[in-house]
Write an enzyme that holds these catalytic residues in place. Structure first.
Site, PDB file in Angstrom:
ATOM      1  N   ARG A  52       0.829  -1.205   0.000  1.00  0.00           N
ATOM      2  CA  ARG A  52       0.000   0.000   0.000  1.00  0.00           C
ATOM      3  C   ARG A  52       0.863   1.253   0.000  1.00  0.00           C
ATOM      4  O   ARG A  52       1.918   1.298   0.628  1.00  0.00           O
ATOM      5  CB  ARG A  52      -0.902   0.023   1.239  1.00  0.00           C
ATOM      6  CG  ARG A  52      -1.891  -1.116   1.322  1.00  0.00           C
ATOM      7  CD  ARG A  52      -2.609  -1.073   2.657  1.00  0.00           C
ATOM      8  NE  ARG A  52      -3.515  -2.201   2.827  1.00  0.00           N
ATOM      9  CZ  ARG A  52      -4.141  -2.484   3.967  1.00  0.00           C
ATOM     10  NH1 ARG A  52      -3.945  -1.727   5.029  1.00  0.00           N
ATOM     11  NH2 ARG A  52      -4.940  -3.531   4.042  1.00  0.00           N
ATOM     12  N   ASP A  54       0.891   5.570   0.549  1.00  0.00           N
ATOM     13  CA  ASP A  54       0.189   6.626   1.276  1.00  0.00           C
ATOM     14  C   ASP A  54      -0.328   7.717   0.353  1.00  0.00           C
ATOM     15  O   ASP A  54      -0.031   7.733  -0.846  1.00  0.00           O
ATOM     16  CB  ASP A  54       1.131   7.271   2.301  1.00  0.00           C
ATOM     17  CG  ASP A  54       1.512   6.328   3.422  1.00  0.00           C
ATOM     18  OD1 ASP A  54       0.752   5.383   3.688  1.00  0.00           O
ATOM     19  OD2 ASP A  54       2.584   6.547   4.028  1.00  0.00           O
ATOM     20  N   ARG A 199      10.187   7.622   3.914  1.00  0.00           N
ATOM     21  CA  ARG A 199      10.140   9.080   4.109  1.00  0.00           C
ATOM     22  C   ARG A 199      10.940   9.501   5.337  1.00  0.00           C
ATOM     23  O   ARG A 199      11.535  10.586   5.363  1.00  0.00           O
ATOM     24  CB  ARG A 199       8.691   9.542   4.199  1.00  0.00           C
ATOM     25  CG  ARG A 199       7.930   9.415   2.884  1.00  0.00           C
ATOM     26  CD  ARG A 199       6.446   9.615   3.055  1.00  0.00           C
ATOM     27  NE  ARG A 199       6.137  10.928   3.598  1.00  0.00           N
ATOM     28  CZ  ARG A 199       4.920  11.303   3.991  1.00  0.00           C
ATOM     29  NH1 ARG A 199       3.900  10.444   3.887  1.00  0.00           N
ATOM     30  NH2 ARG A 199       4.714  12.513   4.461  1.00  0.00           N
TER      31      ARG A 199
END
Length: 270
Positions: A52, A54, A199
């Site tokens: 998945r 974001d 990130r």
């Protein structure tokens, strides 16, 4: 007879609140893909992805599978489905796979690239395709700092506070940092990733690359096992899901490693 189909999907995540279908009215990549597939199959479709992404995150080769009892050729699963998709989502490959294939659980590794644009002035055309910083970054220093992340570690310092993974233990298989003109690309492959892990890697490495922290800070953050010690979470704009690897017997189709930005500039440097 029910069969299983695998798709490789490319998308620009700027307009979506992530991959996963959510409540009504919240745009997602999964919802759009399932709607398009339902037109081609004439029945509701549920897709499962390799990893998945974001809100605002992109993919050049997201792998998904679904089940259907209708017979369609590859052209229908690519060109046909794309007819019903918005312009920022595209199916780039398709193939029938064995019943024991699972896009998520069969994957042995996933790979992401994070593209940073280091310049005094912000970009316009690539505003949502790269993460811009006005700071001058030293890619060699960033590459040296990233070495500490290789191997199996407790990555608590690099997981989002709301991460739902059962364990913070992950194995980073490769971590490369490459400078291409004003672009710096972080290329990371691991068995799996935690929420915001890439990130947060980027946030730490950009801080070190700007000279605000020493190379040793990367190890300090890792060993702290405390998200509060990890600095800022870098923006989603420069993040791309670029590959999922599977055992050869599954014969999963592949796409050129993204992003196209990276490919273009790599070729230009040859």
């Amino acid at each position: 007879m029910t069969k299983k189909v695998v798709l490789v999907v490319e998308y620009n995540g700027s307009a979506y609140k992530g991959w996963q279908a959510q409540k009504f009215g919240v745009p997602s990549v999964q919802e759009n893909l399932e709607k398009a597939l339902a037109v081609i199959t004439n029945h509701p479709v549920k897709v499962i992805c390799a990893g998945r992404t974001d809100s605002g995150v992109h993919a050049s080769a997201q792998v998904v599978h679904f089940e259907t009892d209708v017979e369609r050729n590859e052209r229908a699963w690519t060109l046909g489905v794309n007819t019903y998709l918005p312009s920022d989502i595209s199916v780039v490959a398709a193939r029938n796979v064995s019943d024991d294939f699972h896009a998520r659980f069969s994957a042995v590794s996933r790979r992401y690239r994070y593209v940073i644009y280091s310049s005094d002035l912000r970009p316009a055309i690539l505003a949502k395709g790269v993460t811009w910083t006005y700071k001058k970054l030293d890619a060699d220093v960033m590459k040296e700092a990233a070495k500490v992340f290789l191997g199996t570690h407790d990555f608590t310092s690099f997981r989002a506070v709301g991460c739902q993974a059962n364990t913070p233990i992950r194995t980073v298989l490769n971590f490369n940092v490459q400078k291409l003109g004003q672009y710096i690309v972080l290329d990371v492959r691991a068995n799996a990733f935690l929420h915001h892990m890439i990130r947060n890697f980027a946030g730490v490495l950009m801080t070190i690359g700007a000279g605000e922290k020493p190379i040793s800070w990367a190890k300090d953050v890792l060993e702290a096992k405390d998200r509060c010690q990890g600095g800022i979470t870098a923006p989603p704009d420069g993040l791309y899901f670029v590959d999922a690897q599977y055992p050869e017997p599954f014969n999963v189709p592949t796409a050129p490693l993204g992003t196209s930005l990276f490919t273009i500039h790599r070729r230009a440097a040859l």
